[in-house]
Design a protein around this motif. Structure first.
Motif, short mmCIF file in Angstrom:
data_model
loop_
_atom_site.label_atom_id
_atom_site.label_comp_id
_atom_site.label_asym_id
_atom_site.label_seq_id
_atom_site.Cartn_x
_atom_site.Cartn_y
_atom_site.Cartn_z
N UNK A 67 0.83 -1.20 0.00
CA UNK A 67 0.00 0.00 0.00
C UNK A 67 0.86 1.26 0.00
N UNK A 68 1.96 1.23 0.75
CA UNK A 68 2.86 2.38 0.77
C UNK A 68 3.44 2.63 -0.62
N UNK A 69 3.81 1.56 -1.30
CA UNK A 69 4.35 1.69 -2.66
C UNK A 69 3.31 2.28 -3.60
N UNK A 70 2.10 1.73 -3.56
CA UNK A 70 1.03 2.22 -4.43
C UNK A 70 0.69 3.67 -4.11
N UNK A 71 0.59 3.99 -2.84
CA UNK A 71 0.25 5.35 -2.43
C UNK A 71 1.32 6.35 -2.90
N UNK A 72 2.57 5.94 -2.81
CA UNK A 72 3.66 6.81 -3.24
C UNK A 72 3.62 7.03 -4.75
N UNK A 73 3.36 5.96 -5.48
CA UNK A 73 3.29 6.08 -6.94
C UNK A 73 2.10 6.95 -7.37
N UNK A 74 0.98 6.80 -6.69
CA UNK A 74 -0.19 7.63 -7.01
C UNK A 74 0.11 9.10 -6.71
N UNK A 75 0.66 9.34 -5.53
CA UNK A 75 1.00 10.71 -5.16
C UNK A 75 2.04 11.32 -6.08
N UNK A 76 3.04 10.51 -6.44
CA UNK A 76 4.07 10.99 -7.36
C UNK A 76 3.52 11.30 -8.73
N UNK A 77 2.59 10.46 -9.19
CA UNK A 77 1.97 10.69 -10.50
C UNK A 77 1.16 11.98 -10.49
N UNK A 78 0.43 12.22 -9.40
CA UNK A 78 -0.35 13.45 -9.31
C UNK A 78 0.55 14.67 -9.25
N UNK A 79 1.64 14.56 -8.50
CA UNK A 79 2.58 15.67 -8.39
C UNK A 79 3.20 16.01 -9.74
N UNK A 80 3.68 14.98 -10.43
CA UNK A 80 4.28 15.20 -11.75
C UNK A 80 3.24 15.71 -12.75
N UNK A 81 2.02 15.19 -12.63
CA UNK A 81 0.95 15.64 -13.52
C UNK A 81 0.60 17.10 -13.30
N UNK A 82 0.62 17.51 -12.05
CA UNK A 82 0.36 18.92 -11.74
C UNK A 82 1.44 19.81 -12.35
N UNK A 83 2.69 19.42 -12.18
CA UNK A 83 3.79 20.20 -12.75
C UNK A 83 3.69 20.26 -14.27
N UNK A 84 3.34 19.14 -14.88
CA UNK A 84 3.18 19.11 -16.33
C UNK A 84 2.05 20.01 -16.80
N UNK A 85 0.96 20.03 -16.06
CA UNK A 85 -0.18 20.87 -16.43
C UNK A 85 0.17 22.35 -16.29
N UNK A 86 0.87 22.70 -15.22
CA UNK A 86 1.32 24.09 -15.07
C UNK A 86 2.23 24.48 -16.24
N UNK A 87 3.12 23.55 -16.62
CA UNK A 87 4.05 23.83 -17.71
C UNK A 87 3.30 24.05 -19.03
N UNK A 88 2.28 23.25 -19.27
CA UNK A 88 1.48 23.43 -20.49
C UNK A 88 0.80 24.79 -20.50
N UNK A 89 0.35 25.23 -19.33
CA UNK A 89 -0.29 26.54 -19.22
C UNK A 89 0.72 27.66 -19.49
N UNK A 90 1.89 27.55 -18.88
CA UNK A 90 2.92 28.58 -19.02
C UNK A 90 3.45 28.64 -20.45
N UNK A 91 3.60 27.48 -21.06
CA UNK A 91 4.21 27.40 -22.40
C UNK A 91 3.20 27.39 -23.54
N UNK A 92 1.96 27.75 -23.25
CA UNK A 92 0.93 27.64 -24.29
C UNK A 92 1.23 28.52 -25.50
N UNK A 93 1.96 29.62 -25.30
CA UNK A 93 2.28 30.49 -26.43
C UNK A 93 3.32 29.84 -27.35
N UNK A 94 4.35 29.24 -26.77
CA UNK A 94 5.37 28.62 -27.63
C UNK A 94 4.91 27.27 -28.15
N UNK A 95 3.98 26.63 -27.44
CA UNK A 95 3.44 25.36 -27.93
C UNK A 95 2.69 25.56 -29.25
#
Length: 287
Positions: free
Chosen positions: A35-63
């Protein structure tokens, strides 16, 4: 839903998760609590996904300018800017709370640092200002090993620091070949990638230097974490192959021959995946 998933840059998430699970196995010297492994992977995926979404928002002009990124949701209009920003914030907050509740607050704090590094340090400050953007901006991509180790043990030692440095040194020779292939895209978007500023030969030389440094750092893990024969063999063989491919890229570049930068790009992913697979297998073996 598909647009929101695309916003998180799932391919990046996959690579980050590949290094997290083996790190946790090494941290506890065996299989961690499931459960600790799964919870960490889920949390890590959400964290990375959040960063990726922010990046898409910031870079929308160059995209909108780059052919490689013209199909991202904010460019195609599948999502509005507001929807993307709300999603990024919500996912980021959820990831921190999730990790804090289901792992520990040290891991959650490291997750917050990772998001801030990627969004503020890389996306807002470095990316459009310096050819060294991917070097120092890549620090955010190294954080999953610290988060995984902290989630498993509640602390950090020298071993996760070495793992952190491996990914830090690996990031430039992984990403710079991609910038070689899409050099015209980056030039059109005004992003000062090394391939735009210095050209193919200089990129090839830097790839060689960082590849050697990556492999050397990977070998440091052997005495620091008391790694066994499996990891040692994989680090030497796959590292030698990674260095060979880097030299090949440089030699073709200085001869002004047709180069295949994506061969090094994909090869670097294979190298890191094999290396961390060995990190995860080694502690499970009786020898």
């Amino acid at each position: 839903m598909t647009a929101y998933i695309a916003l998180t840059k799932p391919r990046v998430i996959e690579l980050l998760l590949v290094v997290t699970a083996p790190t946790m196995i090494l941290a506890v010297g065996g299989l961690p609590n499931l459960w600790l492994l799964v919870a960490t992977l889920i949390g890590g995926a959400m964290s990375a996904g959040s960063a990726g979404a922010f990046n898409c928002y910031i870079d929308r002009d160059i995209d909108r300018v780059m052919n490689r990124t013209k199909k991202r949701p904010l460019v195609t209009g599948e999502l509005s800017d507001r929807e993307a920003l709300v999603f990024a914030y919500a996912l980021g907050v959820a990831s921190i709370v999730w990790l804090g509740v289901f792992t520990n607050w040290f891991a959650a704090a490291l997750s917050l640092v990772a998001i801030l590094l990627y969004v503020v340090f890389y996306s807002l400050i470095l990316k459009r200002r310096t050819a060294q953007n991917i070097v120092w901006g890549g620090v955010a991509g190294c954080m999953p090993v610290l988060i995984g180790w902290a989630a498993a043990t509640g602390s950090l030692t020298w071993a996760p620091v070495i793992l952190f440095l491996i990914i830090f040194l690996w990031t430039p020779p992984h990403y710079w070949p991609l910038s070689m292939k899409y050099r015209d895209d980056y030039r059109a978007a005004g992003v000062p990638m090394l391939a735009v500023i210095r050209g193919r030969a200089q990129v090839g030389l830097q790839v060689i230097l960082y590849a050697w440094a990556t492999v050397a750092c990977s070998l440091l893990l052997i005495p620091v974490a008391d790694m066994g024969i499996v990891y040692s063999a994989v680090a030497l063989v796959s590292g030698g192959w990674f260095i060979y491919e880097s030299h090949r890229l440089y030699n073709l570049a200085i001869r002004h021959e047709n180069v295949s930068p994506m061969r090094v790009f994909h090869g670097s992913i294979a190298y890191l995946s094999l290396l961390f697979l060995a990190v995860g297998i080694d502690p499970l073996l009786p020898f």
